[in-house]
Design an enzyme around this catalytic site. Structure first.
Site, PDB file in Angstrom:
ATOM      1  N   THR A 137      10.665 -78.001  11.561  1.00 56.22           N
ATOM      2  CA  THR A 137      12.091 -78.116  11.254  1.00 56.22           C
ATOM      3  C   THR A 137      12.466 -79.581  11.198  1.00 56.22           C
ATOM      4  OG1 THR A 137      12.377 -77.756  13.608  1.00 56.22           O
ATOM      5  CG2 THR A 137      12.982 -75.944  12.146  1.00 56.22           C
ATOM      6  N   LYS A 186      -6.332 -90.802  21.854  1.00 53.91           N
ATOM      7  CA  LYS A 186      -5.271 -89.802  21.738  1.00 53.91           C
ATOM      8  C   LYS A 186      -5.878 -88.515  21.174  1.00 53.91           C
ATOM      9  CE  LYS A 186      -3.382 -88.380  18.718  1.00 53.91           C
ATOM     10  NZ  LYS A 186      -3.022 -87.581  17.525  1.00 53.91           N
ATOM     11  N   THR A 224      -5.457 -84.627  15.731  1.00 55.09           N
ATOM     12  CA  THR A 224      -6.324 -85.747  15.375  1.00 55.09           C
ATOM     13  C   THR A 224      -6.791 -86.417  16.649  1.00 55.09           C
ATOM     14  OG1 THR A 224      -5.432 -86.257  13.207  1.00 55.09           O
ATOM     15  CG2 THR A 224      -6.352 -88.086  14.422  1.00 55.09           C
ATOM     16  N   ASN A 273       1.581 -74.207  18.044  1.00 56.43           N
ATOM     17  CA  ASN A 273       1.080 -74.279  16.673  1.00 56.43           C
ATOM     18  C   ASN A 273       1.701 -73.271  15.733  1.00 56.43           C
ATOM     19  OD1 ASN A 273      -0.790 -76.448  16.945  1.00 56.43           O
ATOM     20  ND2 ASN A 273      -1.842 -75.088  18.377  1.00 56.43           N
ATOM     21  N   GLU A 329      -3.641 -78.591  23.607  1.00 54.14           N
ATOM     22  CA  GLU A 329      -2.333 -77.933  23.476  1.00 54.14           C
ATOM     23  C   GLU A 329      -2.292 -76.590  24.178  1.00 54.14           C
ATOM     24  OE1 GLU A 329      -2.562 -78.233  19.399  1.00 54.14           O
ATOM     25  OE2 GLU A 329      -0.922 -79.680  19.284  1.00 54.14           O
ATOM     26  N   THR A 343       0.716 -88.824  20.261  1.00 52.22           N
ATOM     27  CA  THR A 343       1.581 -87.956  19.448  1.00 52.22           C
ATOM     28  C   THR A 343       2.115 -86.857  20.372  1.00 52.22           C
ATOM     29  OG1 THR A 343      -0.365 -86.771  18.694  1.00 52.22           O
ATOM     30  CG2 THR A 343       0.469 -88.495  17.267  1.00 52.22           C
TER      31      THR A 343
END
Lengths: 406, 406
Positions: free
Chosen positions: A406, A178, A189, A401, A275, A152
């Protein structure tokens, strides 16, 4: 090849496995449906999120894994099929049904995983067409494509293959995963799939998988939030033709060691791709009174926002580390704790017996400038230890985050 | 004045209390020693950090508060006297001893609080001289100066005064607090002091304080890290001359209500001053099966980094809220949960029965643009509710806590 041979980064499917990864249109342009298939029904084990809010495919798989066998796993990315009610559960069932029809296998032996946006219905028309394409594309070379299709916000593909010998037979074990990228605009996840051609009893497989998951995926932290979809699955189809591995044997230990290595490698890769992460941190808690104490302390440290921001800021702030141990629930004597910081640049003790000691601040700064930092907490209370892995907390974590969907 | 009268932001010392705040040189230029003194020995109650790593003054106070009385509190900011070993404990004892000599009161009735850098020895010469100055400056008007002297990275002073009547006697209750600014370069600490001239039994005071602390300070979160120094103390000296308040009476209820108001006001001010905070969030969990379930869920939401970054990003991301409830440990049925977002701009339901419902995204965006957001989670499972307060997680939080100490 007496010992464990590691093919880092490679995804070489074990004997009897096929896989594929295709683009079905759930995501805008990247691959989003993966299929894993074993020619023989495989022994299987799995662990799932302990979040009370579980995605539909998790609820389905928890039931199906009980019998300890599986033959295929269908995975989609781009939509988590979570918080989708009865319709979501039906969709998960129908994904499996489609696979069973195409591959002519028992529907009950198909597992389903999803990762992506929460609370939106699956675009089932696209998903079902995608499953057809995935089935058509199954190949013994398809591991890499499958690993791609489960990504992702991951910035790199996470895979590893190990080979080892069980009584003269070469056994292959490959894993890909992942996480813990944030599924824009929803949540992180972790999915992890381990495939092996080892022949191993269900009981031994289950024991080895659960124990090694506990030491690996359960010891990492990106942001402390737990997903509705986390799933790790292992399939062992026996095609290596080795004598069946049972608990309490030397062969079990070899298998266990390989599995721990594969899971640990994937767990660390997940953290490294956290992230916004700019630094990777390994925390070793040593000489704890019990294993539980060691684990609680190690997890608390990698979970602490204050430790994470200190690591980001290259700050030898041992007080935050000690305080995180203090509220971890671990039983320990703070006045005995020593703390060390280490990287390629060297190692220094920054805290002794729970208090300040003089240390070279310039060296500390050099050590913390590196990308990989090891924190060691010596409790001087017993013989148990635990290791956890985490990343720092950076501006980019907030940016990734905090951006409005959008 | 039949009801509770609130003097927001004011610190009006109750009868028989004196206080002072002075600059002793522990910090670079700001006030850093505060002294609180009751002319009469007061009934007292306190709660402390549950971190296993406790600062020296916390260890001292925990012992001294057992008898339920106190007459003075000496507080320094700029140095937490934490992780300082036996010398730190001696220093805390000597701070109290100095106060007892100057004020000619029992040493055992002096409490000590510290907040600031961890792991550095107290500059005792400066501290003891500061205590002399603080004793000389004691005054009935000194509440404001004391509140100033306990501040660290706080950007505003936090105080509130309430007045109420107990059987014809006017009772004053004033509170001031600091936190949760990060003590550069170490950790956040919350200190809170409540002074009242109410006459109340030790048992009733203790009950009212512990229960209201649980509903207020224990329901806020800035970053989820727990300090080594957190302390909240109440002194009740009886100088209002009211009939002594006992449990189970109407008067107890009046006192309890006032105390809950004062503690809640300070708790909310602490969160509003959270490091880097740009938004304030109130979370109401309603219709839970038990109070414990409501509390667990409410705390988990304000603690979640993903919820905090979503609020920062003005993102109506109800999936993160539901997931945080899911891993909170609360017992609930996800398929019954409704979630609402509210601010001055209006209120919308964003999740119904645990799943997606259509909502006006433009209105959601308007609502979330405000500085104060209310999240309501309706579990539809029982009659219990709980409220928690938190702030968002912003770039500035990372900046403040990630900057290397220099």
């Amino acid at each position: 090849m007496e010992e464990l041979e590691i093919l880092g980064g490679s995804i070489e499917l074990p004997k009897g496995f096929l896989a594929s990864g295709i683009f079905a249109g759930i995501k805008k342009s990247k691959k989003d449906v993966a299929l894993i298939y074993s020619e023989k029904v495989a022994n299987a084990a799995a662990v799932f999120t302990t979040n009370k809010v579980k995605a539909a495919p998790v609820l389905l798989d928890m039931k199906r894994i009980e019998k300890g066998i599986a033959q295929a796993i269908i995975i989609n990315s781009g939509n988590a099929n979570a918080c989708t009610g009865e319709k979501g559960f039906e969709d998960a069932v129908n994904m499996a049904k489609k696979v069973s029809q195409l591959l002519k296998i028992d529907e009950e032996n198909v597992l389903v995983c999803s990762t992506g946006v929460i609370g939106a219905p699956l675009p089932m028309e696209k998903v079902l067409k995608g499953i057809e394409a995935a089935a058509e594309n199954l190949s013994t070379e398809g591991g890499y494509q499958a690993a791609e299709a489960i990504m992702t916000t991951d910035t790199f593909l996470k895979g590893v293959t190990a080979k080892f010998v069980i009584e003269g037979k070469i056994v292959t074990m490959t894993g890909f995963a992942k996480g813990s990228g944030m599924i824009h605009p929803n949540m992180a996840t972790m999915l992890s799939f381990i495939l092996t051609d080892a022949s191993i009893t269900k009981v031994a497989l289950n024991k080895a998988f659960k124990e090694t998951v506990d030491k690996t995926y359960n010891m990492i932290s990106v942001d402390g939030d737990m997903s509705t979809n986390d799933t790790a699955v292992i399939l062992a189809n026996g095609e290596a033709q080795n004598k069946i591995i049972e608990e309490g044997t030397h062969e079990f230990d070899v298998f266990y060691k390989a599995l721990e290595y594969v899971n640990k490698t994937l767990a660390k890769l997940i953290v490294k791709d956290g992230e916004g992460a700019t630094k990777f941190m390994e925390v070793n808690v040593i000489n704890a009174k019990t294993e539980k104490d060691a684990r609680l302390a190690a997890k608390s440290i990698v979970n602490s926002n204050l430790v994470k921001t200190a690591i980001f800021g290259e700050d030898a702030n041992w007080g935050r580390i000690l305080a995180a141990v203090g509220y971890s629930g671990a039983d320990f004597d703070a006045s005995r704790v020593d703390i060390y910081l280490k990287s390629m640049k060297g190692e220094i003790k920054v805290c002794e017996n729970g208090g300040y000691i003089f240390f070279d601040e310039a060296l500390a700064k050099e050590i913390l400038k590196e990308k990989e930092i090891t924190v060691t907490v010596d409790m001087k209370a017993g013989e148990y230890s635990a290791t956890s892995w985490g990343c720092d907390l950076s501006y980019d974590y907030v940016k990734i985050n905090g951006s409005y969907r959008t």
